[in-house]
Design an enzyme around this catalytic site. Structure first.
Site, PDB file in Angstrom:
ATOM      1  N   TYR A   1       0.811  -1.228   0.000  1.00 60.66           N
ATOM      2  CA  TYR A   1       0.000   0.000   0.000  1.00 60.66           C
ATOM      3  C   TYR A   1       0.845   1.279   0.000  1.00 60.66           C
ATOM      4  O   TYR A   1       0.488   2.262   0.647  1.00 60.66           O
ATOM      5  CB  TYR A   1      -1.083   0.019   1.082  1.00 60.66           C
ATOM      6  CG  TYR A   1      -0.777  -0.596   2.437  1.00 60.66           C
ATOM      7  CD1 TYR A   1       0.369  -0.303   3.145  1.00 60.66           C
ATOM      8  CD2 TYR A   1      -1.705  -1.456   3.043  1.00 60.66           C
ATOM      9  CE1 TYR A   1       0.596  -0.849   4.393  1.00 60.66           C
ATOM     10  CE2 TYR A   1      -1.484  -2.011   4.296  1.00 60.66           C
ATOM     11  CZ  TYR A   1      -0.325  -1.706   4.959  1.00 60.66           C
ATOM     12  OH  TYR A   1      -0.102  -2.244   6.194  1.00 60.66           O
TER      13      TYR A   1
ATOM     14  N   CYS B   1      11.912 -12.745  -6.691  1.00 60.15           N
ATOM     15  CA  CYS B   1      11.633 -12.779  -8.124  1.00 60.15           C
ATOM     16  C   CYS B   1      10.239 -12.254  -8.427  1.00 60.15           C
ATOM     17  O   CYS B   1       9.322 -13.007  -8.788  1.00 60.15           O
ATOM     18  CB  CYS B   1      11.836 -14.181  -8.665  1.00 60.15           C
ATOM     19  SG  CYS B   1      13.572 -14.529  -8.877  1.00 60.15           S
TER      20      CYS B   1
END
Ligand SMILES: *Cc1c(COP(=O)(O)O)cnc(C)c1O
Length: 407
Positions: A306, A332
């Protein structure tokens, strides 16, 4: 003098316990709690620590020792709070979309319950009638909080029973003669504007006269803490003064003294926390000068989740020149902690510390990429204690059931 840990202390902890590591400073939690208590000293107010921010049982025990109560978001948090030694009457379970079986369990454990749907309120009425007190979590239809992802009280939010459905609420309350002891709202996180709380109180006071047995008004959490230098926190003295005026006026007009409850999470534990990582790799490119640390959003998801801002400092080079870097993780997936941040010149092997890491840091961590969750350390009276060991390889296989795979 505000409580904080020095870069030297943090470096010593990183050397001793390894990285990545979450470090919590107990006395800072106490300082924050005392700010609340002293601001509200002239009012009848108590505080429930919203423990989903940080649930390590040692933190729960510390919070209990300084006198706060606890607010839980799941039945397992209720059980952790009991395990930490909180008596049931100091535990509040504020529900949100939970199955009725958890409400029954909470009732059997004897804790305080806030219900957030007409459906569960009705089931509660059928089963328990007036025999056990209960609170109602309302949605006041107020926009509040740092951004939409952390707003919970607006008119499109899933949280609470919309206050415009008061007729339906009252019908259920009457039908089953429910013992309504409190009304609850929690409008969002990082609320700096104290008037948001006042608007919430006004929404609640409108409907208070319908509930004759009411004893508390629960205004939730969501106090803002500073993230950047120059940033400020919710003005507690101003908030306390305005809340007091409102409640005093209400007591005069309605002849009823309601106790005030708050559920601070972030306010109590955000600033006590430091997340220390080590620089794996430096990578200069045309677009950015990347610093890749031995962590990622698997350990601290708030920036990616957020857009949270965490101040970062190179505690291995306190006096060096500032340079612009992008701090990224080793996961990744795109995994950026900070774009174009000025840090004192960074070298591979340096320790970078993320501030404000106590709330929703470790708690939201995962084993994504089959990486270990970090260790946690609690500093209390100047002494560092390991309160969670780093995962080991066996932890990755702990709940796996191995079946025979035929070729
Ligand atoms: C998360 C939560 C809180 C705490 O919010 P903070 O922003 O951490 O203060 C309080 N009450 C309820 C019901 C919550 O879900």
């Amino acid at each position: 003098m505000p409580q904080s840990l020095s870069p030297e202390q943090l470096r010593a902890i990183a050397d001793e316990f390894g990285t990545p590591v979450y470090v919590y400073h107990a006395e800072k939690i106490k300082e924050q709690y005392e700010k609340l208590v002293s601001a509200f000293a002239n009012t009848n107010t108590i505080f429930f620590y919203a423990c989903k921010a940080l649930t390590n049982v040692n933190i729960l025990r510390y919070i209990k020792s300084i006198g706060a109560n606890v607010d839980c978001s799941s039945i397992n948090e209720v059980k952790l709070a009991l395990y930490a030694g909180f008596p049931p009457e100091r535990i509040l379970y504020t529900s949100n979309g939970i199955g009725f079986d958890e409400i029954v369990e909470a009732k059997e454990l004897g804790v305080i319950i806030n219900i957030d749907s007409l459906s569960n309120l009705e089931k509660f009425g059928k089963k328990f009638g007036h025999s056990y007190p209960v609170g109602i979590r309302l949605r006041p239809n107020i926009m509040a909080g740092g951004n939409l992802k952390i707003s919970t009280g607006h008119d499109k939010s899933k949280f609470g029973i919309p206050v415009d459905q008061i007729d339906k609420i009252l019908a259920v309350v009457q039908q089953y003669n429910l013992f309504i002891k409190d009304l609850h709202i929690h409008t969002g996180s990082e609320i700096k504007d104290v008037d948001i709380f006042i608007r919430g109180i006004e929404v609640l006071f409108e409907i208070v006269p319908h509930f004759a047995e009411l004893e508390f008004i629960d205004l939730g959490g969501g106090f803002k803490v500073p993230y950047e230098t120059g940033d400020s926190e919710t003005d507690m003295n101003l908030l306390a003064q305005k809340v007091k005026e409102d409640f005093d006026r209400h007591a005069q007009t309605r002849g009823k003294n309601l106790q005030i409850w708050f559920e601070p999470g972030k306010f109590l534990v955000s600033e006590c926390g430091y997340f220390i990582t080590k620089v794996n790799v430096m990578k200069e490119t045309a677009s950015a000068n990347f610093v890749s640390v031995n962590s990622g959003f698997n350990h601290l998801i708030r920036p990616m989740f957020y857009d949270a801002y965490h101040r970062i400092e190179n505690i291995s080079n306190l006096k060096g020149d500032g340079k612009v870097y992008s701090v990224v993780g080793n996961i990744c997936e795109t995994d950026t902690f900070a774009w174009n941040r000025i840090l004192n010149e960074v070298k591979e092997g340096d320790y970078l510390v993320f501030y404000n890491a106590g709330a929703y840091g470790f708690e939201m961590s995962s084993n994504f990429n089959s990486r270990y969750k970090p260790a946690e350390v609690l500093v209390i009276n100047g002494k560092a204690h390991l309160i969670r060991r780093r995962d080991k390889f066996e932890d990755l296989l702990r709940n796996i059931v191995e079946v025979k795979i035929e070729k």
